[in-house]
Write an enzyme that holds these catalytic residues in place. Structure first.
Site, PDB file in Angstrom:
ATOM      1  N   CYS A 166      41.366  31.373  47.084  1.00 57.70           N
ATOM      2  CA  CYS A 166      40.303  32.257  46.669  1.00 57.70           C
ATOM      3  C   CYS A 166      39.036  31.935  46.862  1.00 57.70           C
ATOM      4  O   CYS A 166      38.241  32.628  47.496  1.00 57.70           O
ATOM      5  CB  CYS A 166      40.448  32.477  44.974  1.00 57.70           C
ATOM      6  SG  CYS A 166      41.941  33.407  44.480  1.00 57.70           S
ATOM      7  N   ARG A 186      36.690  34.971  48.150  1.00 52.42           N
ATOM      8  CA  ARG A 186      37.180  36.082  48.670  1.00 52.42           C
ATOM      9  C   ARG A 186      37.608  37.066  47.434  1.00 52.42           C
ATOM     10  O   ARG A 186      37.617  38.349  47.545  1.00 52.42           O
ATOM     11  CB  ARG A 186      38.404  36.101  49.603  1.00 52.42           C
ATOM     12  CG  ARG A 186      39.660  35.375  48.791  1.00 52.42           C
ATOM     13  CD  ARG A 186      40.843  35.590  49.709  1.00 52.42           C
ATOM     14  NE  ARG A 186      41.873  34.651  48.885  1.00 52.42           N
ATOM     15  CZ  ARG A 186      42.937  35.474  48.055  1.00 52.42           C
ATOM     16  NH1 ARG A 186      42.503  36.802  47.858  1.00 52.42           N
ATOM     17  NH2 ARG A 186      43.700  34.860  47.504  1.00 52.42           N
ATOM     18  N   HIS A 227      36.136  40.804  40.270  1.00 52.80           N
ATOM     19  CA  HIS A 227      36.872  41.712  39.365  1.00 52.80           C
ATOM     20  C   HIS A 227      37.312  41.174  37.953  1.00 52.80           C
ATOM     21  O   HIS A 227      37.089  39.950  37.590  1.00 52.80           O
ATOM     22  CB  HIS A 227      38.152  42.031  39.895  1.00 52.80           C
ATOM     23  CG  HIS A 227      38.988  40.851  40.447  1.00 52.80           C
ATOM     24  ND1 HIS A 227      38.919  40.084  41.389  1.00 52.80           N
ATOM     25  CD2 HIS A 227      39.894  39.859  39.486  1.00 52.80           C
ATOM     26  CE1 HIS A 227      40.067  39.185  41.740  1.00 52.80           C
ATOM     27  NE2 HIS A 227      40.338  38.963  40.250  1.00 52.80           N
ATOM     28  N   TYR A 229      40.166  41.807  34.878  1.00 51.93           N
ATOM     29  CA  TYR A 229      41.159  42.356  34.583  1.00 51.93           C
ATOM     30  C   TYR A 229      41.036  43.364  33.253  1.00 51.93           C
ATOM     31  O   TYR A 229      40.122  42.986  32.546  1.00 51.93           O
ATOM     32  CB  TYR A 229      42.220  41.423  34.248  1.00 51.93           C
ATOM     33  CG  TYR A 229      42.818  40.786  35.708  1.00 51.93           C
ATOM     34  CD1 TYR A 229      43.628  41.378  36.422  1.00 51.93           C
ATOM     35  CD2 TYR A 229      42.425  39.498  36.041  1.00 51.93           C
ATOM     36  CE1 TYR A 229      44.270  40.644  37.541  1.00 51.93           C
ATOM     37  CE2 TYR A 229      42.818  39.027  37.183  1.00 51.93           C
ATOM     38  CZ  TYR A 229      43.774  39.573  38.026  1.00 51.93           C
ATOM     39  OH  TYR A 229      44.035  39.067  39.079  1.00 51.93           O
TER      40      TYR A 229
END
Length: 282
Positions: A166, A186, A227, A229
Site C-alpha cells: 500500500c 497507493r 478511503h 470503510y
C-alpha cells in the site's frame, strides 16, 4: 492532530462510495495530502489511543528483511500481520524483503552462431539490494541528492505477495540540516492504516536522522486512494468530537540500523483519548 482530523473531514464530506475486494464499501477520495513537522512532537494520534508498541515492532520487522512474520508473531507476540500470513507465517516478498533484500537479476547474454541460425544462451545471477542501507550511505555521503528513494513495488512479484504494498515508495530529502521524508501510498485506510503509517514512517525518519547526524524534519504523505470503510464512519465521527491533546515526544537511542531494538525507543508524555475499536477489512 488537526491535520489528521482535517483529512477525515475532507474524505467524509467529499468522498464517493466505492466497492472493493473486501466486500465492505468505502468512502473514497483521490489524492489526499498532509504533512507534519517532527520537531513539533511525535505524531502519534491523541484523539484515540494508538498502540505504540505495535507501531515500533512493525517498523523493526520491516527492517529485518524477512518474508515471514515468525519473529513478529511468535517472539514478540504482535499479531497485526496474522490475517495475511499462511500457516507457516509466510507473507512473501513484501516490505521487509523489498526494503532490505530487493531482488533483481544480473543477466549476461551470449550469442552463439550455428548452422541452424543464432542461438541465444543466457546466464543469470540473482542479486539482492539493501535499499535502506543504500539510503543511509547516501545521506552520509551525498545528502543533497534527489535520488534517495526506497521502493516497495515490484510488478514481477505481486502475485507472490500476501498483500501488494500500500505504501509503495518513500523519498528522503535533506534541507537546512533536517531530514525530511515523503511517502507515496497507493491505498490508505484512514481509520486504521494511516495512523500506523504516519507514526511508523515518522519513527523511521527520526531513527535514520539520529544515525546520520541530522535533525528530524517534516514527514509528508500523499495517499492516492484515501478511503474510509463504511463500518468505520461512526468511530471516526466520534474522533472528530474529541479535542487533540499535546503530542508526545519520542527519544531514540540508535547508531546502527541493524542493531536497534524496541528498548531503544522511549515514548514520553503520551496522553490520548480512549481507544476506538475498528474492524480490519481483509
Amino acid at each position: 492532530m488537526k491535520v489528521y482530523l482535517d483529512l477525515v473531514k475532507r474524505v467524509l464530506e467529499n468522498g464517493v462510495r466505492k466497492q472493493n475486494r473486501t466486500g465492505v464499501d468505502t468512502i473514497s477520495s483521490f489524492s489526499e495530502f498532509y504533512k507534519v513537522d517532527l520537531e513539533d512532537g511525535f505524531p502519534l494520534l491523541t484523539t484515540k489511543k494508538v498502540p505504540f508498541r505495535s507501531v515500533i515492532l512493525e517498523l523493526l520487522w520491516y527492517l529485518r528483511g524477512e518474508d515471514h512474520i515468525r519473529w513478529l508473531r511468535d517472539e514478540m507476540d504482535c499479531h497485526i500481520w496474522d490475517a495475511w500470513a499462511d500457516e507457516d507465517g509466510h507473507v512473501g516478498p513484501i516490505y521487509p524483503v523489498m526494503w532490505r533484500r530487493f531482488p533483481y537479476t544480473d543477466e549476461e547474454t551470449i550469442k552463439l552462431e550455428g548452422n541452424a541460425g543464432t542461438v541465444k544462451q543466457q546466464t543469470a545471477k540473482r542479486e539482492v539490494f539493501d535499499q535502506i542501507g543504500r539510503a543511509i550511505e547516501m545521506l552520509k555521503n551525498d545528502p543533497e541528492s534527489r535520488r534517495i528513494v526506497v521502493s516497495a513495488w515490484h510488478p514481477g512479484l505481486l502475485d507472490k505477495m500476501a498483500l501488494p504494498p500500500c505504501h509503495v515508495m518513500f523519498i528522503f530529502n535533506v534541507s537546512n540540516g533536517r531530514l525530511n521524508c515523503h511517502l507515496t501510498q497507493r491505498s490508505g485506510d484512514i481509520a486504521l492504516g494511516i495512523p500506523f503509517n504516519l507514526a511508523c514512517y515518522s519513527a523511521l525518519t527520526m531513527t535514520i536522522a539520529k544515525i546520520v547526524g541530522l535533525r528530524p524534519g517534516e514527514f509528508a504523505h500523499t495517499i492516492v486512494d484515501a478511503h474510509i470503510y463504511v463500518n468505520h464512519i461512526d468511530g471516526l465521527r466520534e474522533q472528530l468530537t474529541r479535542a487533540p491533546r499535546a503530542l508526545p515526544t519520542l527519544e531514540i537511542d540508535a547508531d546502527d540500523i541493524d542493531n536497534i531494538t524496541y528498548d531503544d525507543f522511549q515514548l514520553k508524555n503520551y496522553d490520548p483519548h480512549p481507544r476506538i475499536p475498528f474492524e480490519v477489512a481483509v
